[in-house]
Design a protein around this motif. Sequence first.
Motif, short mmCIF file in Angstrom:
data_model
loop_
_atom_site.label_atom_id
_atom_site.label_comp_id
_atom_site.label_asym_id
_atom_site.label_seq_id
_atom_site.Cartn_x
_atom_site.Cartn_y
_atom_site.Cartn_z
N GLU A 7 38.75 37.78 14.15
CA GLU A 7 38.35 38.79 13.70
C GLU A 7 38.57 39.52 12.51
OE1 GLU A 7 35.76 41.38 13.43
OE2 GLU A 7 35.46 40.77 15.57
N PRO A 8 37.63 39.68 11.55
CA PRO A 8 37.78 40.03 10.15
C PRO A 8 37.60 41.72 10.12
CG PRO A 8 35.50 39.42 10.32
CD PRO A 8 35.98 39.18 11.55
N ASP A 9 37.14 42.42 11.06
CA ASP A 9 36.97 43.81 10.82
C ASP A 9 38.36 44.67 10.97
OD1 ASP A 9 34.22 43.78 10.43
OD2 ASP A 9 33.60 43.80 12.34
N SER A 10 39.41 44.02 11.33
CA SER A 10 40.60 44.63 11.15
C SER A 10 41.76 43.88 10.85
CB SER A 10 40.88 45.15 12.74
OG SER A 10 41.11 44.33 13.89
N ARG A 11 42.71 44.27 10.60
CA ARG A 11 44.00 43.61 9.88
C ARG A 11 44.47 42.57 10.82
NH1 ARG A 11 49.33 46.21 7.03
NH2 ARG A 11 50.27 44.06 6.52
N ALA A 12 44.55 42.75 12.07
CA ALA A 12 44.98 42.35 13.34
C ALA A 12 44.40 42.59 14.56
CB ALA A 12 46.55 42.33 13.58
N THR A 13 44.54 42.02 15.78
CA THR A 13 43.65 42.31 16.99
C THR A 13 44.68 43.11 17.75
OG1 THR A 13 41.79 40.75 16.63
CG2 THR A 13 42.54 41.47 19.08
N LEU A 14 44.81 44.18 18.19
CA LEU A 14 45.53 44.90 18.91
C LEU A 14 45.53 44.22 20.27
CD1 LEU A 14 47.92 47.13 18.92
CD2 LEU A 14 46.02 48.61 19.88
N ALA A 64 45.56 47.99 12.91
CA ALA A 64 44.23 48.57 12.22
C ALA A 64 44.00 48.12 10.94
CB ALA A 64 44.01 49.98 12.18
N GLY A 65 44.80 48.23 9.90
CA GLY A 65 44.82 47.87 8.70
C GLY A 65 43.92 48.91 7.92
N ARG A 66 43.22 49.66 8.39
CA ARG A 66 42.47 50.82 7.71
C ARG A 66 42.69 52.17 8.61
NH1 ARG A 66 37.02 50.40 9.23
NH2 ARG A 66 36.47 48.29 10.40
N PRO A 105 41.69 55.58 17.29
CA PRO A 105 41.15 54.78 18.54
C PRO A 105 42.17 53.87 19.20
CG PRO A 105 39.41 54.76 16.66
CD PRO A 105 40.85 55.14 16.16
N LEU A 106 42.86 53.14 18.28
CA LEU A 106 43.62 52.13 18.93
C LEU A 106 44.99 52.58 19.34
CD1 LEU A 106 43.73 49.04 16.18
CD2 LEU A 106 42.41 49.27 18.24
N ALA A 107 45.32 53.73 18.92
CA ALA A 107 46.49 54.62 19.32
C ALA A 107 46.13 55.26 20.74
CB ALA A 107 46.93 55.64 18.39
N LEU A 108 45.00 55.48 21.02
CA LEU A 108 44.64 56.12 22.22
C LEU A 108 44.43 55.14 23.33
CD1 LEU A 108 42.03 58.87 21.01
CD2 LEU A 108 44.24 59.22 21.90
N GLY A 136 48.83 51.79 1.98
CA GLY A 136 48.28 52.77 1.60
C GLY A 136 46.81 53.13 2.62
N ARG A 137 46.28 51.84 2.56
CA ARG A 137 44.98 51.86 3.25
C ARG A 137 44.99 52.21 4.78
NH1 ARG A 137 40.87 52.74 4.81
NH2 ARG A 137 38.83 51.61 4.95
N GLN A 138 46.14 51.87 5.49
CA GLN A 138 46.40 52.07 7.05
C GLN A 138 46.95 53.32 7.32
OE1 GLN A 138 48.14 48.10 7.26
NE2 GLN A 138 50.26 49.24 7.83
N ALA A 139 47.51 54.01 6.15
CA ALA A 139 48.40 55.16 6.61
C ALA A 139 47.48 56.44 6.85
CB ALA A 139 49.39 55.35 5.22
N LEU A 140 48.15 57.30 7.72
CA LEU A 140 47.08 58.42 8.03
C LEU A 140 47.89 59.41 7.01
CD1 LEU A 140 47.28 58.67 11.90
CD2 LEU A 140 45.62 57.55 10.45
N THR A 141 47.15 60.71 6.65
CA THR A 141 47.76 61.57 6.07
C THR A 141 48.56 62.37 7.15
OG1 THR A 141 45.84 63.22 6.72
CG2 THR A 141 45.61 61.67 4.55
#
Length: 332
Positions: A238-245, A269-271, A277-280, A305-310
């Motif tokens: 799957e290319p839409d995320s960095r990895a598959t949770l 997630a990678g982004r 959504p993945l956390a929930l 930085g791309r996957q970090a939350l503010t």
Amino acid sequence: MFILTEKNQAAAVQQALRQRLEGTGVTVAHPGGEVLVLEGETFRLDGESLRLLPGVRAVQRLTEPYPLAARTGHPEDTVVSVGKARIGQDFCLIAGPCAVESPEQVTSIARQVSAAGAQLLRGGAFKPRTSPYTFGGLGAEGLELLCRAGRETGLPVVSEITDPRQLSLFREVDVLQVGARNMQNFELLRELGRQEKPVLLKRSFGATVTELLQAAEYILAGGNERVILCERGIRTFEPDSRATLDVAGIAALKEQSHLPVLADPSHAAGRRELVAPLALAAAAAGAGGLMIEVHDRPEEALSDGRQALTCGEFARLARRVQALTALLRQEE
């Protein structure tokens, strides 16, 4: 463990096989026919090697190859206490930057994630990176800055150790993290088994659930019972995320092991758009906590930085997770 022998096997071959098996320290029973029953510490036996023995047709394991990590011998959940957190009992939030960059950066983030409800502060000082040309952390200086921020905010700190020779530098670190790339660094795992500090063991992106539990067994077998597992995503097509949770993996770990299970949706997630959504989903699947990457200025981050939350996004996620876990507790 059962061993199915070849049909019409000569008595001499059968006897030689039994002697070979008994030489490993297990008891061998022959109830009749083509079946041998092995009893004792069969977890020490390698099924693949047994299949190569003359006269063996198939091997069937009935017990787990990780007796110390298995729930069958330890039905109650293990709880790892770190500061005020009771990991494995209460839902736990671990937050902080991927890498410690400066005193101002890590202190600012520590204050804000603490105010939002984080119980532990994470931050990397030794960063194993795919490219040798990217930021690899501040090393010992980064650990010092992380621990200083933890003391100021009252948060225990988590940081990744990559080499047993670094242990003296981690004296003030509360939880030793083994990253995905080092999940099968067996010399590191053996050394951490001799320590008293909790170890947060991340699943490698190419490892099965069983392989993660066998890696945990190395630490447990060394005498350190304070092991925390962490699902951080596996590599798929799957290319839409960095990895598959692996949400199913979280549930499987909870079923098969008594050890606490956390999830790291940031690396999966990678982004940042996918982190909440993945956390929930991980919390709903039974994860006992989350490890979230947070940065006060993600666009300027030196690492991931791309996957970090503010800090604000983390605060909102913390409220949603708290509401979800409260609801799940009501349904139990």
